[in-house]
Motif scaffolding. Structure first.
Motif, PDB file in Angstrom:
ATOM      1  N   THR A 146       0.866  -1.177   0.000  1.00  0.00           N
ATOM      2  CA  THR A 146       0.000   0.000   0.000  1.00  0.00           C
ATOM      3  C   THR A 146       0.902   1.226   0.000  1.00  0.00           C
ATOM      4  OG1 THR A 146      -1.653  -1.242   1.276  1.00  0.00           O
ATOM      5  CG2 THR A 146      -1.908   1.151   1.181  1.00  0.00           C
ATOM      6  N   THR A 147       1.351   1.582  -1.168  1.00  0.00           N
ATOM      7  CA  THR A 147       2.324   2.665  -1.309  1.00  0.00           C
ATOM      8  C   THR A 147       1.685   4.013  -1.562  1.00  0.00           C
ATOM      9  OG1 THR A 147       2.559   2.134  -3.659  1.00  0.00           O
ATOM     10  CG2 THR A 147       4.105   1.081  -2.133  1.00  0.00           C
ATOM     11  N   GLY A 148       0.394   4.021  -1.880  1.00  0.00           N
ATOM     12  CA  GLY A 148      -0.319   5.266  -2.074  1.00  0.00           C
ATOM     13  C   GLY A 148      -0.046   5.866  -3.438  1.00  0.00           C
ATOM     14  N   PRO A 149      -0.567   7.078  -3.683  1.00  0.00           N
ATOM     15  CA  PRO A 149      -1.414   7.827  -2.761  1.00  0.00           C
ATOM     16  C   PRO A 149      -2.798   7.190  -2.607  1.00  0.00           C
ATOM     17  CG  PRO A 149      -1.360   8.912  -4.883  1.00  0.00           C
ATOM     18  CD  PRO A 149      -0.383   7.783  -4.976  1.00  0.00           C
ATOM     19  N   ILE A 150      -3.498   7.569  -1.549  1.00  0.00           N
ATOM     20  CA  ILE A 150      -4.845   7.073  -1.286  1.00  0.00           C
ATOM     21  C   ILE A 150      -5.840   8.121  -1.785  1.00  0.00           C
ATOM     22  CG2 ILE A 150      -6.419   6.152   0.456  1.00  0.00           C
ATOM     23  CD1 ILE A 150      -3.769   4.611   0.115  1.00  0.00           C
ATOM     24  N   MET A 189       1.143   7.931   4.605  1.00  0.00           N
ATOM     25  CA  MET A 189      -0.153   8.596   4.540  1.00  0.00           C
ATOM     26  C   MET A 189      -0.058  10.080   4.890  1.00  0.00           C
ATOM     27  SD  MET A 189      -2.772   5.881   6.297  1.00  0.00           S
ATOM     28  CE  MET A 189      -3.474   4.510   5.375  1.00  0.00           C
ATOM     29  N   GLY A 190       1.024  10.481   5.553  1.00  0.00           N
ATOM     30  CA  GLY A 190       1.197  11.880   5.926  1.00  0.00           C
ATOM     31  C   GLY A 190       1.060  12.160   7.403  1.00  0.00           C
ATOM     32  N   ASP A 191       0.811  11.128   8.211  1.00  0.00           N
ATOM     33  CA  ASP A 191       0.597  11.340   9.643  1.00  0.00           C
ATOM     34  C   ASP A 191       1.882  11.054  10.415  1.00  0.00           C
ATOM     35  OD1 ASP A 191      -0.348  11.717  12.168  1.00  0.00           O
ATOM     36  OD2 ASP A 191      -2.017  10.310  12.013  1.00  0.00           O
ATOM     37  N   SER A 192       2.767  12.025  10.443  1.00  0.00           N
ATOM     38  CA  SER A 192       4.058  11.854  11.107  1.00  0.00           C
ATOM     39  C   SER A 192       3.929  11.798  12.621  1.00  0.00           C
ATOM     40  CB  SER A 192       4.997  12.995  10.712  1.00  0.00           C
ATOM     41  OG  SER A 192       4.395  14.256  10.961  1.00  0.00           O
ATOM     42  N   VAL A 193       2.974  12.533  13.179  1.00  0.00           N
ATOM     43  CA  VAL A 193       2.839  12.594  14.638  1.00  0.00           C
ATOM     44  C   VAL A 193       2.350  11.261  15.197  1.00  0.00           C
ATOM     45  CG1 VAL A 193       1.622  13.698  16.547  1.00  0.00           C
ATOM     46  CG2 VAL A 193       2.529  15.089  14.678  1.00  0.00           C
ATOM     47  N   SER A 194       1.329  10.682  14.579  1.00  0.00           N
ATOM     48  CA  SER A 194       0.849   9.384  15.049  1.00  0.00           C
ATOM     49  C   SER A 194       1.914   8.314  14.871  1.00  0.00           C
ATOM     50  CB  SER A 194      -0.423   8.976  14.288  1.00  0.00           C
ATOM     51  OG  SER A 194      -1.518   9.777  14.674  1.00  0.00           O
ATOM     52  N   LYS A 328       8.054  16.751  -6.473  1.00  0.00           N
ATOM     53  CA  LYS A 328       8.047  15.314  -6.748  1.00  0.00           C
ATOM     54  C   LYS A 328       8.221  14.487  -5.477  1.00  0.00           C
ATOM     55  CE  LYS A 328      10.003  15.964 -11.388  1.00  0.00           C
ATOM     56  NZ  LYS A 328      11.112  15.610 -12.308  1.00  0.00           N
ATOM     57  N   SER A 329       7.893  15.072  -4.354  1.00  0.00           N
ATOM     58  CA  SER A 329       8.166  14.404  -3.077  1.00  0.00           C
ATOM     59  C   SER A 329       7.000  13.601  -2.542  1.00  0.00           C
ATOM     60  CB  SER A 329       8.598  15.439  -2.034  1.00  0.00           C
ATOM     61  OG  SER A 329       9.758  16.108  -2.452  1.00  0.00           O
ATOM     62  N   GLY A 330       5.851  13.695  -3.154  1.00  0.00           N
ATOM     63  CA  GLY A 330       4.685  12.985  -2.636  1.00  0.00           C
ATOM     64  C   GLY A 330       3.855  13.883  -1.745  1.00  0.00           C
ATOM     65  N   ARG A 331       2.543  13.659  -1.776  1.00  0.00           N
ATOM     66  CA  ARG A 331       1.630  14.538  -1.039  1.00  0.00           C
ATOM     67  C   ARG A 331       1.755  14.380   0.463  1.00  0.00           C
ATOM     68  NH1 ARG A 331      -4.035  13.313  -4.003  1.00  0.00           N
ATOM     69  NH2 ARG A 331      -3.562  11.295  -3.045  1.00  0.00           N
ATOM     70  N   GLN A 332       2.355  13.274   0.922  1.00  0.00           N
ATOM     71  CA  GLN A 332       2.413  13.048   2.359  1.00  0.00           C
ATOM     72  C   GLN A 332       3.181  14.146   3.084  1.00  0.00           C
ATOM     73  OE1 GLN A 332       4.009  11.200   0.121  1.00  0.00           O
ATOM     74  NE2 GLN A 332       6.139  10.917   0.741  1.00  0.00           N
ATOM     75  N   MET A 333       4.088  14.811   2.393  1.00  0.00           N
ATOM     76  CA  MET A 333       4.873  15.846   3.057  1.00  0.00           C
ATOM     77  C   MET A 333       4.030  17.050   3.463  1.00  0.00           C
ATOM     78  SD  MET A 333       8.747  15.969   1.591  1.00  0.00           S
ATOM     79  CE  MET A 333       9.873  14.580   1.885  1.00  0.00           C
ATOM     80  N   ALA A 334       2.878  17.248   2.810  1.00  0.00           N
ATOM     81  CA  ALA A 334       1.970  18.305   3.257  1.00  0.00           C
ATOM     82  C   ALA A 334       1.467  17.995   4.661  1.00  0.00           C
ATOM     83  CB  ALA A 334       0.792  18.445   2.289  1.00  0.00           C
ATOM     84  N   GLY A 335       1.207  16.708   4.930  1.00  0.00           N
ATOM     85  CA  GLY A 335       0.802  16.303   6.270  1.00  0.00           C
ATOM     86  C   GLY A 335       1.923  16.496   7.271  1.00  0.00           C
ATOM     87  N   LYS A 350      -0.402  27.274   5.035  1.00  0.00           N
ATOM     88  CA  LYS A 350      -0.230  27.116   3.594  1.00  0.00           C
ATOM     89  C   LYS A 350      -0.441  25.669   3.163  1.00  0.00           C
ATOM     90  CE  LYS A 350       3.915  28.870   3.397  1.00  0.00           C
ATOM     91  NZ  LYS A 350       5.203  29.393   2.840  1.00  0.00           N
ATOM     92  N   TYR A 351      -0.176  24.745   4.075  1.00  0.00           N
ATOM     93  CA  TYR A 351      -0.269  23.322   3.741  1.00  0.00           C
ATOM     94  C   TYR A 351      -1.536  22.669   4.296  1.00  0.00           C
ATOM     95  CZ  TYR A 351       4.589  24.814   3.692  1.00  0.00           C
ATOM     96  OH  TYR A 351       5.734  25.539   3.504  1.00  0.00           O
ATOM     97  N   ALA A 352      -2.311  23.422   5.053  1.00  0.00           N
ATOM     98  CA  ALA A 352      -3.484  22.850   5.716  1.00  0.00           C
ATOM     99  C   ALA A 352      -4.526  22.304   4.737  1.00  0.00           C
ATOM    100  CB  ALA A 352      -4.111  23.878   6.651  1.00  0.00           C
ATOM    101  N   PRO A 353      -4.872  23.020   3.648  1.00  0.00           N
ATOM    102  CA  PRO A 353      -5.879  22.445   2.737  1.00  0.00           C
ATOM    103  C   PRO A 353      -5.463  21.104   2.152  1.00  0.00           C
ATOM    104  CG  PRO A 353      -5.604  24.798   2.324  1.00  0.00           C
ATOM    105  CD  PRO A 353      -4.508  24.407   3.267  1.00  0.00           C
ATOM    106  N   GLN A 354      -4.192  20.974   1.761  1.00  0.00           N
ATOM    107  CA  GLN A 354      -3.733  19.698   1.216  1.00  0.00           C
ATOM    108  C   GLN A 354      -3.747  18.605   2.278  1.00  0.00           C
ATOM    109  OE1 GLN A 354      -0.121  19.996  -1.311  1.00  0.00           O
ATOM    110  NE2 GLN A 354      -0.284  22.201  -1.018  1.00  0.00           N
ATOM    111  N   ALA A 355      -3.352  18.969   3.506  1.00  0.00           N
ATOM    112  CA  ALA A 355      -3.367  17.986   4.587  1.00  0.00           C
ATOM    113  C   ALA A 355      -4.790  17.557   4.913  1.00  0.00           C
ATOM    114  CB  ALA A 355      -2.685  18.565   5.831  1.00  0.00           C
ATOM    115  N   ALA A 356      -5.735  18.488   4.837  1.00  0.00           N
ATOM    116  CA  ALA A 356      -7.136  18.152   5.090  1.00  0.00           C
ATOM    117  C   ALA A 356      -7.665  17.211   4.017  1.00  0.00           C
ATOM    118  CB  ALA A 356      -7.978  19.421   5.140  1.00  0.00           C
TER     119      ALA A 356
END
Length: 606
Positions: A146-150, A189-194, A328-335, A350-356
């Motif tokens: 499951t490499t994404g993106p989702i 998935m972008g959830d670095s904190v969890s 080219k880094s993948g959307r997960q970095m917005a998270g 600036k990154y909140a809409p993409q993370a949402a």
């Protein structure tokens, strides 16, 4: 047969099963933020199988991660003690791992690897037995593939909640390695904190090579250089990676041992452990330590692309690399970026809409973040303007003014993730609007906005305003929590007449979602599918695997397979038959609320 030989056989069997069961996963094909009563659990089905416990599933969380060290989700302990047999089996497995250091921790303080997670079932997580008796090698491969993106925001929310839940470690895998794979998927998935909270649930003395590999990535994604320091010596020994070796220099500097830091970094330069900007960033991180005297200027002009080392060291030292490096880094970095506490709200906004849109940031978190932006006199004008528009959406005088403010935010957002994020941003403002024909023109987007936060009952109040065959009607046909009359051919035909998606993909997704929920007339399903030239019940090895998991009552396996089945850049590339089996399987194991939200989201963004 020896234990090692038995494991080899199991591994081979599981790998073979995966080849036949999942050939196309990657192809095109915590606070409760939801209102009371959302997705009330249905009575458990009478069965001898393990019954999926739906406690807490009624409110799939859009922010299922602990946000502060004092958060109860971060310190929750297991509700069910391990029995002696499981502990003995786990200890035998651990003995086979290559562990370099054993810490002298009192037995009572040691944490078991038989069940690792942040939240328990009682706290809104998945049940401990969510994977049933399924072999861990199979599950490991599903996670790795499951490499994404989702495509689905709600799919990511569901997956995050599963991955941080205190579920039993599947048979055939080491508990630390299984935790590492879960954390690695959270990071993707972008959830670095969890991901960081999850790996911290494993005692350092139980860390394996894989845990060290993932832990370095996790701490870098959080910009948390000190977090990796207790692991650095073991990481150097277990992992043949120059970054772990350079981490020794950073950790020595953070401890005030500048002599050792200088020796390590000089050795790294001579031996080429890291080069170019990666080495310069290491120098800068060392200079930021106690008594550090290195002043390093970072030049980004010749740098191509972003990697975790650059991201982590730049974040930790307060640098904001050029946006072109993230292309080219993948959307997960917005998270990752939106969760960095060292940056001001105006930067993170600036990154909140993409993370949402990813499913990492909730409506409430966005409102809180933009509230901080309003108080920041130095915030850039575009971010400040968005924050003021959001304030008007919630506080303007009269519904007409609120709807106008929301419409401005929606139309001002670019298509795709930015638009999706704007709908998340206004979800609770949309719920404040009284259903009225005067706002019929905005009804589709008001309903779509509410459903991004699971406000299904508020959205259902608009049923008398939307026209049959409209987008708003379709979203309510899928998303309303109450039983509805089976949709007939006429209503489906009306929606098809308004569908401007490529190859009428939204119509196919609508049919798939309704069929999975059991909300479409059987004759209409057959006739409409024939008209669209789409067979939403077409079986594949993947569909048979998720169906079998649902029949066994395995909530966790179903959720994991569902996330795997939604791998695509957007909903236009998710096959309709994938949606059908995902929705049907989720409903079957007691996750109907999530099934409804995923189906509605598919049509809204398909």
């Amino acid at each position: 047969m020896t234990k090692k030989a038995t494991k080899t056989v199991l591994f081979a069997a599981s790998a073979l099963a995966l080849v036949f069961a999942l050939p196309a996963l990657g192809q095109q094909g915590p606070e409760s933020l939801l209102p009371e009563g959302f997705g009330d659990p249905a009575p458990p089905p009478p069965s001898n199988r393990p019954t999926p416990n739906t406690t807490g599933q009624a409110t799939p969380t859009t922010s299922a991660r602990p946000t502060t060290p004092g958060d109860p989700l971060a310190t929750a302990t297991t509700d069910n003690p391990d029995d002696a047999k499981e502990e003995d089996e786990e200890e035998e497995d651990e003995e086979e791992e290559e562990l370099v250091i054993r810490y002298d921790v009192p037995p009572a303080a040691r944490r078991s690897l038989s069940a690792v997670g942040i939240i328990s079932n009682a706290s809104g997580g998945f049940p401990a037995e969510s994977f049933g008796a399924l072999n861990g090698t199979f599950l490991n491969q599903v996670v790795n593939r499951t490499t994404g993106p989702i495509a689905s925001r709600w799919g990511t929310i569901l997956g995050r909640r599963l991955l941080i839940s205190r579920t039993n470690t599947p048979k055939g895998v080491n508990g630390a390695d299984w935790t590492a794979e879960r954390a690695w998927l959270l990071l993707r998935m972008g959830d670095s904190v969890s991901a960081r909270h999850l790996i911290q649930e494993v005692d350092a003395g139980n860390y394996t090579k894989r845990m060290h590999e993932v832990a370095l990535q996790v701490y870098l994604a959080n910009g948390d250089l000190s977090g990796m320091c207790p692991l650095v010596e073991n990481g150097v020994r277990l992992v043949n990676d120059g970054r772990w070796k350079m981490a020794r220099a950073i950790c020595a500097s953070l401890s005030g041992e500048q002599g050792s830091a200088t020796a390590f970094i000089n050795q790294g330069r001579y031996q080429g452990w890291v080069r170019g900007v990666d080495y310069r960033l290491t120098e800068k991180a060392v200079g930021a330590g106690i008594n550090g005297r290195r002043s390093v200027n970072i030049e980004w002009e010749s740098v191509e692309g972003m990697n975790p080392w650059r991201f982590g060291l730049a974040s930790a030292t307060g640098l904001e690399p050029p946006e072109r490096l993230f292309a080219k880094s993948g959307r997960q970095m917005a998270g990752w970026r939106v969760q960095l506490p060292m940056f001001q709200a105006a930067v993170r906004a600036k990154y909140a809409p993409q993370a949402a849109a990813l499913g990492i940031y909730s409506n409430r978190e966005m409102v809180d973040l933009y509230g901080q932006v309003i108080d920041d006199e130095e915030a850039p004008d575009p971010v400040k303007s968005r924050a003021e528009g959001l304030r008007s959406a919630y506080t303007a005088s009269g519904d007409a003014a609120k709807v106008a403010a929301m419409s401005s935010l929606w139309t001002g957002a670019a298509a795709g993730a930015d638009y999706h994020g704007a709908l998340v941003m206004t979800a609770r403002a949309a719920a404040l609007i009284r259903p009225d024909e005067a706002h019929a023109g905005a009804a589709d987007r008001l309903i779509a906005s509410m459903l991004t936060a699971g406000l299904d009952r508020n959205a259902s109040a608009w049923a008398g305003v939307v026209d049959e065959g409209s987008l708003g009607w379709a979203l309510l046909a899928l998303g309303t929590p109450t039983n509805i009359a089976a949709v007939d051919s006429g209503a489906l035909g009306d929606f098809y007449g308004n569908d401007n998606s490529e190859k009428a993909h939204k119509s196919a997704l609508l049919l798939a979602g309704l069929a999975g929920l059991g909300r479409v007339d059987a004759g209409a399903q057959s006739d409409f599918g024939r008209d669209l030239e789409v067979n939403v019940t077409r079986q594949t090895p993947w569909s048979r695997a998720i169906t079998a998991a649902a029949e066994r009552g395995e909530q966790g396996t179903v959720a994991l397979m569902a996330v795997a089945g939604m791998q695509a850049p957007n909903w236009s590339l998710v096959p309709a038959n994938h949606l059908y089996y995902i929705v049907r399987a989720l409903k079957q194991v007691g996750l109907e609320a999530e099934a409804r939200m995923i189906a509605a989201e598919a049509v809204a963004f398909g």
